[in-house]
Design a protein around this motif. Sequence first.
Motif, mmCIF file in Angstrom:
data_model
loop_
_atom_site.group_PDB
_atom_site.id
_atom_site.type_symbol
_atom_site.label_atom_id
_atom_site.label_comp_id
_atom_site.label_asym_id
_atom_site.label_seq_id
_atom_site.Cartn_x
_atom_site.Cartn_y
_atom_site.Cartn_z
ATOM 1 N N ILE A 116 -0.320 21.589 25.198
ATOM 2 C CA ILE A 116 -1.111 21.724 23.977
ATOM 3 C C ILE A 116 -0.190 22.168 22.844
ATOM 4 O O ILE A 116 0.496 23.193 22.964
ATOM 5 C CB ILE A 116 -2.233 22.772 24.164
ATOM 6 C CG1 ILE A 116 -3.106 22.434 25.382
ATOM 7 C CG2 ILE A 116 -3.062 22.910 22.896
ATOM 8 C CD1 ILE A 116 -3.934 21.178 25.272
ATOM 9 N N PRO A 122 0.006 31.833 20.972
ATOM 10 C CA PRO A 122 -0.751 33.059 21.261
ATOM 11 C C PRO A 122 -0.261 33.766 22.524
ATOM 12 O O PRO A 122 -0.295 34.991 22.600
ATOM 13 C CB PRO A 122 -2.183 32.565 21.455
ATOM 14 C CG PRO A 122 -2.231 31.212 20.863
ATOM 15 C CD PRO A 122 -0.856 30.646 20.989
ATOM 16 N N ILE A 123 0.209 32.994 23.497
ATOM 17 C CA ILE A 123 0.658 33.602 24.757
ATOM 18 C C ILE A 123 1.906 34.455 24.517
ATOM 19 O O ILE A 123 2.108 35.486 25.156
ATOM 20 C CB ILE A 123 0.883 32.508 25.822
ATOM 21 C CG1 ILE A 123 -0.434 31.762 26.078
ATOM 22 C CG2 ILE A 123 1.417 33.104 27.129
ATOM 23 C CD1 ILE A 123 -0.325 30.580 27.030
ATOM 24 N N VAL A 125 2.357 36.322 22.125
ATOM 25 C CA VAL A 125 1.880 37.631 21.652
ATOM 26 C C VAL A 125 1.701 38.561 22.856
ATOM 27 O O VAL A 125 2.104 39.727 22.832
ATOM 28 C CB VAL A 125 0.543 37.494 20.884
ATOM 29 C CG1 VAL A 125 -0.028 38.851 20.530
ATOM 30 C CG2 VAL A 125 0.729 36.634 19.635
ATOM 31 N N GLY A 126 1.118 38.019 23.910
ATOM 32 C CA GLY A 126 0.875 38.826 25.104
ATOM 33 C C GLY A 126 2.154 39.229 25.800
ATOM 34 O O GLY A 126 2.308 40.373 26.250
ATOM 35 N N VAL A 153 -3.196 28.521 15.238
ATOM 36 C CA VAL A 153 -2.625 29.535 16.137
ATOM 37 C C VAL A 153 -1.324 30.117 15.602
ATOM 38 O O VAL A 153 -0.970 31.247 15.909
ATOM 39 C CB VAL A 153 -2.331 29.001 17.558
ATOM 40 C CG1 VAL A 153 -3.580 28.938 18.362
ATOM 41 C CG2 VAL A 153 -1.601 27.682 17.542
ATOM 42 N N GLU A 156 -2.330 33.120 13.576
ATOM 43 C CA GLU A 156 -2.826 34.236 14.399
ATOM 44 C C GLU A 156 -1.685 34.925 15.141
ATOM 45 O O GLU A 156 -1.613 36.145 15.211
ATOM 46 C CB GLU A 156 -3.864 33.733 15.421
ATOM 47 C CG GLU A 156 -5.203 33.396 14.796
ATOM 48 C CD GLU A 156 -6.317 33.284 15.828
ATOM 49 O OE1 GLU A 156 -6.179 33.828 16.945
ATOM 50 O OE2 GLU A 156 -7.343 32.644 15.518
ATOM 51 N N GLN B 61 -7.826 33.625 19.287
ATOM 52 C CA GLN B 61 -6.802 32.922 20.066
ATOM 53 C C GLN B 61 -5.667 33.862 20.427
ATOM 54 O O GLN B 61 -5.137 33.819 21.530
ATOM 55 C CB GLN B 61 -6.260 31.734 19.284
ATOM 56 C CG GLN B 61 -7.338 30.755 18.900
ATOM 57 C CD GLN B 61 -6.763 29.476 18.337
ATOM 58 O OE1 GLN B 61 -6.325 28.613 19.075
ATOM 59 N NE2 GLN B 61 -6.746 29.364 17.039
ATOM 60 N N GLY B 65 -4.664 34.755 24.053
ATOM 61 C CA GLY B 65 -3.260 34.468 24.349
ATOM 62 C C GLY B 65 -2.535 35.763 24.666
ATOM 63 O O GLY B 65 -1.695 35.826 25.567
ATOM 64 N N ASP B 92 -9.172 26.745 23.708
ATOM 65 C CA ASP B 92 -7.902 26.246 24.263
ATOM 66 C C ASP B 92 -7.280 27.282 25.186
ATOM 67 O O ASP B 92 -6.851 26.965 26.297
ATOM 68 C CB ASP B 92 -6.909 25.889 23.149
ATOM 69 C CG ASP B 92 -5.525 25.598 23.723
ATOM 70 O OD1 ASP B 92 -5.437 24.722 24.597
ATOM 71 O OD2 ASP B 92 -4.544 26.253 23.332
ATOM 72 N N GLN B 93 -7.248 28.522 24.710
ATOM 73 C CA GLN B 93 -6.626 29.571 25.520
ATOM 74 C C GLN B 93 -7.392 29.804 26.827
ATOM 75 O O GLN B 93 -6.799 30.091 27.862
ATOM 76 C CB GLN B 93 -6.524 30.879 24.715
ATOM 77 C CG GLN B 93 -5.530 30.794 23.561
ATOM 78 C CD GLN B 93 -4.102 30.561 24.031
ATOM 79 O OE1 GLN B 93 -3.611 31.241 24.928
ATOM 80 N NE2 GLN B 93 -3.423 29.593 23.440
ATOM 81 N N ASN B 96 -7.655 25.448 28.590
ATOM 82 C CA ASN B 96 -6.395 24.735 28.858
ATOM 83 C C ASN B 96 -5.286 25.647 29.359
ATOM 84 O O ASN B 96 -4.342 25.182 29.990
ATOM 85 C CB ASN B 96 -5.899 24.031 27.592
ATOM 86 C CG ASN B 96 -6.810 22.895 27.178
ATOM 87 O OD1 ASN B 96 -7.342 22.191 28.020
ATOM 88 N ND2 ASN B 96 -6.988 22.730 25.886
ATOM 89 N N GLN B 97 -5.375 26.923 28.997
ATOM 90 C CA GLN B 97 -4.300 27.836 29.390
ATOM 91 C C GLN B 97 -4.737 28.704 30.580
ATOM 92 O O GLN B 97 -4.352 28.438 31.709
ATOM 93 C CB GLN B 97 -3.864 28.704 28.188
ATOM 94 C CG GLN B 97 -3.626 27.926 26.886
ATOM 95 C CD GLN B 97 -2.481 26.931 26.933
ATOM 96 O OE1 GLN B 97 -1.592 27.036 27.767
ATOM 97 N NE2 GLN B 97 -2.471 25.954 26.039
#
Lengths: 323, 323
Positions: A116, A122-123, A125-126, A153, A156, B61, B65, B92-93, B96-97
């Motif tokens: 995607i 966003p991931i 960020v984690g 995104v 964000e 998101q 994320g 999406d998060q 799809n994620q």
Amino acid sequence: MGKISKEMQIEMLKKITEIRRFEERTVQYYQKSKIWGYLHPYIGEEAVAVGACMALKKEDYIISTHRGHGHAIAKGADFNKMMAELFGKSTGYCKGRGGSMHIADTELGMLGANGIVGGGLPISVGAGLSCKMEKKGRVIICFFGDGAANNGVFHEALNMSAVFKLPVIYICENNLYAISMCARESVAGNDIAARAKGYGIPGYKADGSDVIAMYEAVEKAVDYARKGNGPSLIEAETYRFLGHHPNDPALYRPKGEAEDEKKNRDCLKNFKEKLIEDKVITEEQFSEMEKEIEKRIDAAVEFAENSPEPELDKFLERVAINQ
Amino acid sequence: MREIEYREAIKEACIEEMDRNPKVFLLGEDIGVYGGAFRAYKGLLEKYGPERVVNTPISEQAILGGAIGAALTGYRPVAEIMFVDFCTLAMDQIVNQAAKINFMTGDALHVPMVLRTQGGSGTGIAAQHSQSLESWFYHIPGLKVVMPATPYDVKGLLKTAIRDNDPVIFIEHKTIYLNKGPVPEEEYTIPFGVADIKREGSDVTIFAYSAMLLKALAAAEELAREGISCEVIDPRTLVPLDTDALINSVKKTNKLIVVSEAVERGSVASDILAIVNDKAFDFLDAPVKRVCGLNSAIPYNSKLEKACVPTKENIMQAVKGML
């Protein structure tokens, strides 16, 4: 370039060559239908991943994109497991379930490619939150493209990372094309790096065809992040030598543009010539290195060819368990 | 046994799990001093500090994320999305994620995160704050879906959700946060996939979850006075679903009513019908009846709002119509 040792320069050249040759081979096997589905070659952009990943420690993280083979190889991914995955085999990184767009390697801190556009933003960020909580000085590089910079995104992720001063290095690989949409026509302001200003974080452009320039830019951002100052945004000016995928003739590009890029901004050719000129490596040594790489890719292809397909029974068993 | 509020039970679960495992942390909008939209986290910022109670910008998101990335790198985040309606901003998060990372990476990566949210109507906040969207998540392989109706269940199931290695969608109901119920002082967890017979009976089985369970119990109570014996079964988790308990109850009563607040079309309730049709058709004495929300958005006006979701009377009527 004073502080970059000869060994490191050779390593950079080696990694760039690895990616170039690996990708060329995947295109060949795509055309032979050994690889199917989608394949997004990284040819032309190698210096971005290599320069960036050379600025990381082994324990640092990266998160990648649909055009992710280069990032994986730059972080040290295993050719055999990669090729086997592309061939859809059970010995691949994802046991044949993921294919080109989902390669991940926990041991290398490679948190996964992504199908995607913008999905990894966003991931990151984690992962940044966890690096910060852990207090071990780890950082994460989030690769994404010019297309993703126009996705919501992007905002964000950069906003939240900036607010929490997370150790994330955002590397936008601006290869000028989001499939066929040109960045000149889709990026308002035509300056992705400048968007950093709005988040109060450093933002700068780097020549994505120059591995040393990339390394130095990313090293600066990594150092900044490790010291707890928060994220940076680097816009790597690069170019996708091929189309979006092997069957895309890229007719949407102005005449002569790709030829010009290949002639003048080929990161492999330019860096190789530079290292020979600087007497860091000889032509013969480079040939040796290249042969060695080709041999490893041959072995990876053989491994992939000879590996078993995923067992349907095992797959169905997993499906049943995870109802 | 002592009685505590549903929201207090949520807080207790978080406190126990945060004390048990330093990798557990909370993130979401307005969960700091404000304590969450329904004050379930009141006092937790003071207790654990801003690193473990991460008060985020309105960035769904990046919140999810953020949870996924932290989960991939060793943490166990509990991400709050204030209203299930707002999950639409971050599908999406979720889809799809979070739901697919473990699958796509050949089980190399796990996403041990909880998405806490709440849904349902009944408070006059109209169409964008009152939906019941569980069927969206129920439909996606890779997500577990939990919908507790009582303080006892919400505590035990949230603890299990936090300890689970895969993403859990934990949907509360906005009208039941102040409901009190017995919750033991001693620690306990409730396993996923184990339904609870909330009331035993012999004439009709009523399958209901979340706030509708409470209406079903009220209906059963009133019907009992008329000499009708209803068995009320609460699945507690929709994924995994305790199919055995459902089928066993149908075998006993030979009649089934499925109650759900969600829009009937394409609902979990419809799927329950299909499951019973497949597995217990021969035991049915009457066609299975659904008592669901209207195929409509939720209106503001209280009279109209009530008309859109099942009432106690609707359930009673359905039961009587079946006998």
